[in-house]
Design a protein around this motif. Structure first.
Motif, PDB file in Angstrom:
ATOM      1  N   ALA A 108      37.383 -73.010 -68.307  1.00  0.00           N
ATOM      2  CA  ALA A 108      38.676 -72.739 -68.939  1.00  0.00           C
ATOM      3  C   ALA A 108      39.567 -71.919 -68.011  1.00  0.00           C
ATOM      4  CB  ALA A 108      38.468 -72.012 -70.257  1.00  0.00           C
ATOM      5  N   ASP A 109      38.978 -70.928 -67.351  1.00  0.00           N
ATOM      6  CA  ASP A 109      39.752 -70.085 -66.435  1.00  0.00           C
ATOM      7  C   ASP A 109      40.300 -70.907 -65.268  1.00  0.00           C
ATOM      8  OD1 ASP A 109      39.250 -67.910 -68.022  1.00  0.00           O
ATOM      9  OD2 ASP A 109      37.747 -67.023 -66.701  1.00  0.00           O
ATOM     10  N   LEU A 110      39.453 -71.777 -64.719  1.00  0.00           N
ATOM     11  CA  LEU A 110      39.890 -72.599 -63.587  1.00  0.00           C
ATOM     12  C   LEU A 110      41.031 -73.528 -63.996  1.00  0.00           C
ATOM     13  CD1 LEU A 110      36.434 -73.492 -62.005  1.00  0.00           C
ATOM     14  CD2 LEU A 110      38.191 -72.045 -60.994  1.00  0.00           C
TER      15      LEU A 110
ATOM     16  N   ARG B 234      44.944 -73.665 -62.795  1.00  0.00           N
ATOM     17  CA  ARG B 234      45.497 -74.918 -62.281  1.00  0.00           C
ATOM     18  C   ARG B 234      46.733 -75.332 -63.086  1.00  0.00           C
ATOM     19  NH1 ARG B 234      41.894 -80.004 -60.268  1.00  0.00           N
ATOM     20  NH2 ARG B 234      43.595 -81.378 -59.671  1.00  0.00           N
ATOM     21  N   GLY B 235      46.671 -75.165 -64.409  1.00  0.00           N
ATOM     22  CA  GLY B 235      47.806 -75.554 -65.242  1.00  0.00           C
ATOM     23  C   GLY B 235      49.062 -74.774 -64.909  1.00  0.00           C
ATOM     24  N   ALA B 236      48.898 -73.462 -64.741  1.00  0.00           N
ATOM     25  CA  ALA B 236      50.059 -72.620 -64.431  1.00  0.00           C
ATOM     26  C   ALA B 236      50.670 -72.998 -63.089  1.00  0.00           C
ATOM     27  CB  ALA B 236      49.641 -71.152 -64.429  1.00  0.00           C
ATOM     28  N   LEU B 237      49.823 -73.212 -62.087  1.00  0.00           N
ATOM     29  CA  LEU B 237      50.332 -73.516 -60.752  1.00  0.00           C
ATOM     30  C   LEU B 237      50.908 -74.925 -60.672  1.00  0.00           C
ATOM     31  CD1 LEU B 237      47.637 -71.819 -58.494  1.00  0.00           C
ATOM     32  CD2 LEU B 237      49.978 -71.067 -58.908  1.00  0.00           C
ATOM     33  N   GLN B 238      50.282 -75.876 -61.339  1.00  0.00           N
ATOM     34  CA  GLN B 238      50.801 -77.235 -61.244  1.00  0.00           C
ATOM     35  C   GLN B 238      52.072 -77.420 -62.061  1.00  0.00           C
ATOM     36  OE1 GLN B 238      47.365 -79.938 -61.708  1.00  0.00           O
ATOM     37  NE2 GLN B 238      47.318 -79.952 -59.475  1.00  0.00           N
ATOM     38  N   ALA B 239      52.235 -76.647 -63.119  1.00  0.00           N
ATOM     39  CA  ALA B 239      53.523 -76.658 -63.821  1.00  0.00           C
ATOM     40  C   ALA B 239      54.616 -76.120 -62.909  1.00  0.00           C
ATOM     41  CB  ALA B 239      53.428 -75.821 -65.098  1.00  0.00           C
TER      42      ALA B 239
ATOM     43  N   ALA C 158      41.643 -74.939 -53.206  1.00  0.00           N
ATOM     44  CA  ALA C 158      40.407 -74.183 -53.040  1.00  0.00           C
ATOM     45  C   ALA C 158      39.511 -74.256 -54.264  1.00  0.00           C
ATOM     46  CB  ALA C 158      40.731 -72.712 -52.731  1.00  0.00           C
ATOM     47  N   ARG C 159      40.089 -74.563 -55.438  1.00  0.00           N
ATOM     48  CA  ARG C 159      39.292 -74.626 -56.664  1.00  0.00           C
ATOM     49  C   ARG C 159      38.970 -76.060 -57.077  1.00  0.00           C
ATOM     50  NH1 ARG C 159      40.110 -70.014 -55.261  1.00  0.00           N
ATOM     51  NH2 ARG C 159      39.929 -68.160 -56.572  1.00  0.00           N
ATOM     52  N   THR C 160      39.429 -77.032 -56.287  1.00  0.00           N
ATOM     53  CA  THR C 160      39.319 -78.419 -56.700  1.00  0.00           C
ATOM     54  C   THR C 160      37.911 -78.986 -56.557  1.00  0.00           C
ATOM     55  OG1 THR C 160      41.645 -78.914 -56.282  1.00  0.00           O
ATOM     56  CG2 THR C 160      40.124 -80.762 -56.183  1.00  0.00           C
ATOM     57  N   ALA C 161      37.221 -78.697 -55.454  1.00  0.00           N
ATOM     58  CA  ALA C 161      35.919 -79.314 -55.181  1.00  0.00           C
ATOM     59  C   ALA C 161      34.918 -79.020 -56.288  1.00  0.00           C
ATOM     60  CB  ALA C 161      35.386 -78.839 -53.835  1.00  0.00           C
ATOM     61  N   PHE C 162      34.916 -77.787 -56.755  1.00  0.00           N
ATOM     62  CA  PHE C 162      33.956 -77.377 -57.776  1.00  0.00           C
ATOM     63  C   PHE C 162      34.196 -78.141 -59.070  1.00  0.00           C
ATOM     64  CE2 PHE C 162      32.823 -73.962 -61.009  1.00  0.00           C
ATOM     65  CZ  PHE C 162      31.486 -74.305 -61.011  1.00  0.00           C
ATOM     66  N   VAL C 163      35.443 -78.163 -59.531  1.00  0.00           N
ATOM     67  CA  VAL C 163      35.771 -78.851 -60.780  1.00  0.00           C
ATOM     68  C   VAL C 163      35.502 -80.344 -60.656  1.00  0.00           C
ATOM     69  CG1 VAL C 163      37.621 -79.440 -62.386  1.00  0.00           C
ATOM     70  CG2 VAL C 163      37.443 -77.114 -61.497  1.00  0.00           C
ATOM     71  N   ASN C 164      35.841 -80.944 -59.520  1.00  0.00           N
ATOM     72  CA  ASN C 164      35.636 -82.374 -59.344  1.00  0.00           C
ATOM     73  C   ASN C 164      34.157 -82.743 -59.368  1.00  0.00           C
ATOM     74  OD1 ASN C 164      38.346 -82.810 -59.186  1.00  0.00           O
ATOM     75  ND2 ASN C 164      38.394 -83.255 -57.008  1.00  0.00           N
TER      76      ASN C 164
ATOM     77  N   HIS D  49      49.225 -82.050 -69.281  1.00  0.00           N
ATOM     78  CA  HIS D  49      48.218 -82.909 -68.648  1.00  0.00           C
ATOM     79  C   HIS D  49      46.971 -82.096 -68.301  1.00  0.00           C
ATOM     80  CE1 HIS D  49      46.401 -85.883 -66.072  1.00  0.00           C
ATOM     81  NE2 HIS D  49      46.633 -85.179 -64.976  1.00  0.00           N
ATOM     82  N   VAL D  50      47.162 -80.926 -67.710  1.00  0.00           N
ATOM     83  CA  VAL D  50      46.024 -80.088 -67.335  1.00  0.00           C
ATOM     84  C   VAL D  50      45.303 -79.576 -68.585  1.00  0.00           C
ATOM     85  CG1 VAL D  50      45.315 -77.974 -66.152  1.00  0.00           C
ATOM     86  CG2 VAL D  50      47.054 -79.447 -65.132  1.00  0.00           C
ATOM     87  N   GLU D  51      46.051 -79.218 -69.610  1.00  0.00           N
ATOM     88  CA  GLU D  51      45.426 -78.756 -70.848  1.00  0.00           C
ATOM     89  C   GLU D  51      44.554 -79.850 -71.465  1.00  0.00           C
ATOM     90  OE1 GLU D  51      45.725 -75.604 -72.911  1.00  0.00           O
ATOM     91  OE2 GLU D  51      45.740 -75.202 -70.746  1.00  0.00           O
ATOM     92  N   SER D  52      45.021 -81.098 -71.432  1.00  0.00           N
ATOM     93  CA  SER D  52      44.231 -82.214 -71.953  1.00  0.00           C
ATOM     94  C   SER D  52      42.951 -82.389 -71.140  1.00  0.00           C
ATOM     95  CB  SER D  52      45.045 -83.505 -71.922  1.00  0.00           C
ATOM     96  OG  SER D  52      46.154 -83.429 -72.774  1.00  0.00           O
ATOM     97  N   ALA D  53      43.073 -82.276 -69.821  1.00  0.00           N
ATOM     98  CA  ALA D  53      41.899 -82.398 -68.957  1.00  0.00           C
ATOM     99  C   ALA D  53      40.906 -81.278 -69.246  1.00  0.00           C
ATOM    100  CB  ALA D  53      42.335 -82.366 -67.492  1.00  0.00           C
ATOM    101  N   LYS D  54      41.419 -80.074 -69.483  1.00  0.00           N
ATOM    102  CA  LYS D  54      40.541 -78.946 -69.796  1.00  0.00           C
ATOM    103  C   LYS D  54      39.773 -79.198 -71.085  1.00  0.00           C
ATOM    104  CE  LYS D  54      42.226 -75.098 -71.568  1.00  0.00           C
ATOM    105  NZ  LYS D  54      42.883 -73.776 -71.696  1.00  0.00           N
ATOM    106  N   ARG D  55      40.470 -79.630 -72.120  1.00  0.00           N
ATOM    107  CA  ARG D  55      39.798 -79.875 -73.397  1.00  0.00           C
ATOM    108  C   ARG D  55      38.707 -80.938 -73.255  1.00  0.00           C
ATOM    109  NH1 ARG D  55      45.115 -79.326 -75.362  1.00  0.00           N
ATOM    110  NH2 ARG D  55      45.401 -81.595 -75.364  1.00  0.00           N
TER     111      ARG D  55
END
Length: 225
Positions: free
Chosen positions: A81-83, A87-92, A155-161, A203-209
């Motif tokens: 959720a934190d990640l 991501r949501g804040a920065l991509q917005a 920097a946070r993408t590899a882990f989530v992917n 979009h990011v919120e949907s992905a998080k859920r």
């Protein structure tokens, strides 16, 4: 990632090896390794080990503990959720900026990846869809012209992917994401910064859920609302 060359620093080669080890599960979450043990295992000195671990800590893949080396964080819902919140804040932010300054060529590049994602979604090809998803967002981030924000997201993408590939997507999530990409793209083309930011954040919120639901199912729990 590009293969190492003769000029690649030792710490960067070790960082990439350790990242692969962590993402593959060979270095399990919740376990720690000392600098000395890692240096012995990889036949390097302590200095590149320390630099590699500091770099991986910046990616969120390890936590450095005084006198204990490094530990891979336990996977839990709060971590994901934190990640995604970050991501949501920065991509917005970057979608808003891209709507203001993206060039026609950059918009066409973004559109190409949106189309690639949609095609992969139709085939239910999760790996290919994920590749186009990251390229779609990276193209928006590049158009925004904020390399600092872009670096934090990358920097946070590899882990989530890696987790996403293991857990997969929920029913109809790929099709939902494809539609959301089109909404973002339409806002960018219309030069509507606030609409682009809102669409990107949603979009990011949907992905998080979706990911939290997949993770809860794997853990045998009911996802928190």
């Amino acid at each position: 990632m590009p293969p190492p060359t003769a000029s690649t620093p030792a710490y960067a080669i070790l960082r990439d090896r350790l990242r692969t080890t962590i993402l593959s599960g060979a270095w399990p979450p919740g376990t720690h390794r000392t600098l000395g043990a890692l240096a012995l295992e990889h036949r390097v000195s302590i200095s590149p080990v320390r630099e590699a671990l500091l770099s991986l800590e910046g990616e969120g893949l390890v936590e450095i503990r005084q006198h204990r080396g490094a530990i891979v964080p336990l996977l839990d819902a709060k971590l994901f959720a934190d990640l995604y919140d970050l991501r949501g804040a920065l991509q917005a932010l970057m979608a808003r900026r891209a709507a203001e300054c993206a060039t026609p060529a950059q918009l066409e590049g973004i559109a190409a990846h949106a189309a690639g994602f949609a095609a992969a979604a139709e085939r239910a090809d999760a790996a290919e869809a994920l590749r186009h998803n990251e390229a779609f967002h990276a193209a928006i981030d590049s158009a925004a012209g904020n390399p600092q924000a872009q670096a934090v997201v990358a920097a946070r993408t590899a882990f989530v992917n890696a987790v996403r590939l293991r857990l997969g997507y929920g029913p109809a999530r790929l099709q939902q994401a494809a539609a959301q990409h089109e909404t973002i793209l339409a806002a960018l083309r219309a030069r509507k910064p606030e609409a682009a930011a809102e669409a990107a954040f949603g979009h990011v919120e949907s992905a998080k859920r979706d990911l939290l639901e997949r993770f809860a199912e794997e853990q045998g729990r009911t996802p928190e609302k």
